[in-house]
Design a protein around this motif. Structure first.
Motif, PDB file in Angstrom:
ATOM      1  N   ILE A  84      27.309   5.748 -19.165  1.00 24.49           N
ATOM      2  CA  ILE A  84      27.756   6.824 -18.283  1.00 24.49           C
ATOM      3  C   ILE A  84      26.578   7.355 -17.482  1.00 24.49           C
ATOM      4  CG2 ILE A  84      29.682   7.474 -19.779  1.00 24.49           C
ATOM      5  CD1 ILE A  84      28.011   9.741 -20.875  1.00 24.49           C
TER       6      ILE A  84
ATOM      7  N   GLU B  65      27.492   9.358 -33.766  1.00 19.12           N
ATOM      8  CA  GLU B  65      27.290   8.818 -32.423  1.00 19.12           C
ATOM      9  C   GLU B  65      25.802   8.794 -32.077  1.00 19.12           C
ATOM     10  OE1 GLU B  65      28.475   9.676 -27.727  1.00 19.12           O
ATOM     11  OE2 GLU B  65      29.515  10.724 -29.360  1.00 19.12           O
TER      12      GLU B  65
ATOM     13  N   ASN C 226      23.074   6.998 -21.471  1.00 21.07           N
ATOM     14  CA  ASN C 226      23.289   8.114 -20.562  1.00 21.07           C
ATOM     15  C   ASN C 226      22.013   8.413 -19.787  1.00 21.07           C
ATOM     16  OD1 ASN C 226      24.517  10.276 -19.318  1.00 21.07           O
ATOM     17  ND2 ASN C 226      24.269  11.666 -21.039  1.00 21.07           N
TER      18      ASN C 226
ATOM     19  N   THR D  50      29.565   4.922 -32.475  1.00 18.36           N
ATOM     20  CA  THR D  50      29.636   4.897 -31.022  1.00 18.36           C
ATOM     21  C   THR D  50      28.219   4.991 -30.455  1.00 18.36           C
ATOM     22  OG1 THR D  50      31.831   5.894 -30.898  1.00 18.36           O
ATOM     23  CG2 THR D  50      30.406   6.161 -28.972  1.00 18.36           C
TER      24      THR D  50
ATOM     25  N   THR E 131      26.201   5.627 -26.856  1.00 16.07           N
ATOM     26  CA  THR E 131      26.335   6.075 -25.473  1.00 16.07           C
ATOM     27  C   THR E 131      25.001   5.919 -24.768  1.00 16.07           C
ATOM     28  OG1 THR E 131      28.056   7.682 -26.039  1.00 16.07           O
ATOM     29  CG2 THR E 131      26.883   8.025 -23.969  1.00 16.07           C
TER      30      THR E 131
ATOM     31  N   GLN F  18      29.739   2.949 -24.601  1.00 11.93           N
ATOM     32  CA  GLN F  18      30.003   3.474 -23.265  1.00 11.93           C
ATOM     33  C   GLN F  18      28.684   3.685 -22.528  1.00 11.93           C
ATOM     34  OE1 GLN F  18      32.063   7.237 -23.520  1.00 11.93           O
ATOM     35  NE2 GLN F  18      30.693   8.062 -25.069  1.00 11.93           N
TER      36      GLN F  18
ATOM     37  N   THR G  11      23.022   8.415 -29.064  1.00 11.75           N
ATOM     38  CA  THR G  11      22.884   8.541 -27.614  1.00 11.75           C
ATOM     39  C   THR G  11      21.495   8.102 -27.184  1.00 11.75           C
ATOM     40  OG1 THR G  11      24.448  10.387 -27.536  1.00 11.75           O
ATOM     41  CG2 THR G  11      22.976  10.118 -25.652  1.00 11.75           C
TER      42      THR G  11
ATOM     43  N   ASN H  49      19.003   8.213 -24.014  1.00  9.44           N
ATOM     44  CA  ASN H  49      18.947   8.954 -22.754  1.00  9.44           C
ATOM     45  C   ASN H  49      17.509   9.146 -22.302  1.00  9.44           C
ATOM     46  OD1 ASN H  49      18.019  10.925 -24.489  1.00  9.44           O
ATOM     47  ND2 ASN H  49      19.826  12.236 -24.291  1.00  9.44           N
TER      48      ASN H  49
END
Length: 491
Positions: free
Chosen positions: A459, A419, A442, A438, A440, A457, A421, A423
């Motif tokens: 979020i 995954e 964030n 995946t 993400t 996703q 991320t 951020n």
């Protein structure tokens, strides 16, 4: 004895008269209070009716604007704006009513008249450019259509164009809507608000795609779109638009506003979560609703294992360029960029944009303690990066600096399966393709570009926006309106 008895009878009679008078006074007070209460309730009910009526008409006016959006947008296109309007300092138009005049930054071409629609001349004399349906060319008389519209109440309404935001040659109008009960502008419930707009093109473009799932997890995860403009030396981002496109082969779970369209190949596959899950454009679920797919990437070993530049630690600022036709110079194994150091990657021409191996940067592992940067690039240039492993499976937007270019000019192909991320309290501008992982988004993160991943996703407080620039100049097809800053008072 008789005299005393007469005196007692007289006192009793006076007492009775006093009690009767007191009762009459009390009854009169009760009746007066009841009358006042009745009148008060009637007044309150009447004012409440006025407020509800004004609110009904206000909402109906905005609905009328959206219903006729494809005709109202025509004067605001790049080809028509300058022949219909003049931009200038804020002044009150000669055609506005006397009671709540509004200074505007935009006027009818060659006049001092505000751009105005009204249901009653007391609110101002209407003036609006000749217009037509942007797709089929059918003429539209906005003045007459607005004057004759049924807005579902007794209140009168007025629309005034106060400003227009420039974006990619065309303009996004900002209107003020005033609604007041009756036909006396100085009496009654007065409701006013501002209606902002965003342009819509006919082609959604690449957008955001999660093959097995796509989700937004918070009302803050709003998506819009932008067009970046090159002036010969630098890039600038235009106003927000409504061409964000989100897609999945499976479930689209939305808890935020998507200013654009949504498509899934799954029947009934779009799930809206309260309080803000919505799509302002077309929401399509079922076969044929999108044509997006994920690319196929080989592993680093299969591409670079035979010849590469090995491990590199960037301990001083460096600039790297890929050599044409020499795969060994395009590949590095494990690269670390130390703290407070910057690795700058030079661009290539778009005709060799990394789709062939000898014009891309290949990394097995990229450990960014410092920064990755890119020079300012012309529209036909871009940098393409293949990375199999980001250190700790995440990177901070502050470390991938591309604020001087359009997002499409930096393409990051993530070939790993862990995954990933994104951020940080940061802005990131690029395209990301992650067919095996995946992704993400964030944190307090602003992402501009496009992401295609196995699962995607958004979020936290992150917002995301699609970069329309690479697809060329979009064909303008519609405009969407949104109500803001509504206010009511009694005049």
């Amino acid at each position: 004895m008789r005299t005393r008895f007469k005196a007692q009878k007289g006192n009793l009679l006076i007492g009775v008269i006093f009690l009767v008078a007191l009762s009459l006074i009390t009854a009169s007070g009760i009746l007066t209070a009841a009358q006042i209460s009745t009148r008060t309730r009637a007044t309150v009910n009447k004012q409440s009716d006025y407020y509800y009526d004004a609110e009904t008409v206000l909402n109906s006016v905005v609905a009328w604007m959206q219903d006729n959006s494809e005709s109202l947008v025509f004067p605001f296109t790049s080809a028509n704006f300058s022949s219909n309007f003049d931009l200038g300092s804020p002044t009150v138009g000669d055609n506005e009513g006397a009671f709540f005049s509004t200074p505007t930054l935009i006027k009818m071409k060659g006049t001092s008249q505000s751009v105005l629609l009204s249901t009653d001349d007391s609110f101002g004399q209407p003036a609006f450019p000749s217009t037509q349906h942007i797709t089929n060319g059918t003429s539209f008389d906005a003045v007459t259509a607005f004057r004759n519209a049924d807005f579902g109440g007794e209140s009168n309404a007025r629309i005034v164009l106060v400003w227009a935001r420039h974006t990619n040659g065309s303009y996004e109008p900002v209107f003020r809507v005033d609604v007041i009960t009756g036909n006396n502008p100085d009496r009654g419930v007065h409701s006013f608000s501002y209606v902002y707009s965003s342009l819509v093109s006919s082609t959604p473009g690449a957008g955001f795609y999660g093959k097995t799932a796509f989700a937004t997890g918070s009302p803050n995860n709003i998506c819009s779109s932008y067009v970046y403009t090159w002036n010969g030396t630098s890039w600038s981002r235009g106003a927000p638009r409504s061409n964000c496109f989100v897609a999945s082969d499976q479930t689209l779970e939305l808890k935020s506003i998507i200013n654009g369209d949504a498509g899934t190949l799954l029947d009934d596959g779009i799930v809206y979560r309260p309080p803000s899950g919505s799509v302002t454009g077309d929401a399509c679920d079922g076969a044929g609703c999108h044509s997006l797919s994920l690319p196929t990437f080989g592993s680093w070993d299969s591409v670079c294992g035979g010849a590469n530049q090995g491990d590199v630690t960037v301990s001083s600022n460096q600039t790297w360029t890929v050599s044409n036709g020499n795969m060994a110079t395009s590949c590095w194994r494990d690269v670390t960029v130390n703290n407070n150091r910057t690795l700058t990657l030079n661009p290539t021409n778009d005709s060799n944009d990394g789709s062939t191996a000898n014009y891309a940067f290949y990394f097995r592992t990229l450990d960014l303690k410092g920064n990755l940067a890119f020079p300012t690039m012309a529209p036909n240039q871009k940098v393409t990066i293949y990375v199999e492993q980001w250190d700790n499976n995440h990177f901070n937007g502050n470390q991938v600096l591309n604020l001087n270019n359009a997002p499409y000019q930096v393409v990051i192909n993530y070939t790993g399966s862990n995954e990933l991320t994104l951020n940080g309290t940061a802005i990131m501008q690029n395209y990301i393709r992650a067919p095996y992982a995946t992704v993400t988004v964030n944190g307090n993160f602003n992402y501009y570009g496009s992401i295609h991943a196995l699962n995607l996703q958004v979020i936290g407080n992150a917002v995301f926006a699609y970069d329309e620039t690479e697809a060329g100049t979009p064909v303008l097809s519609d405009i969407r309106f949104g109500l803001r800053k509504a206010s009511q008072r009694y005049r």
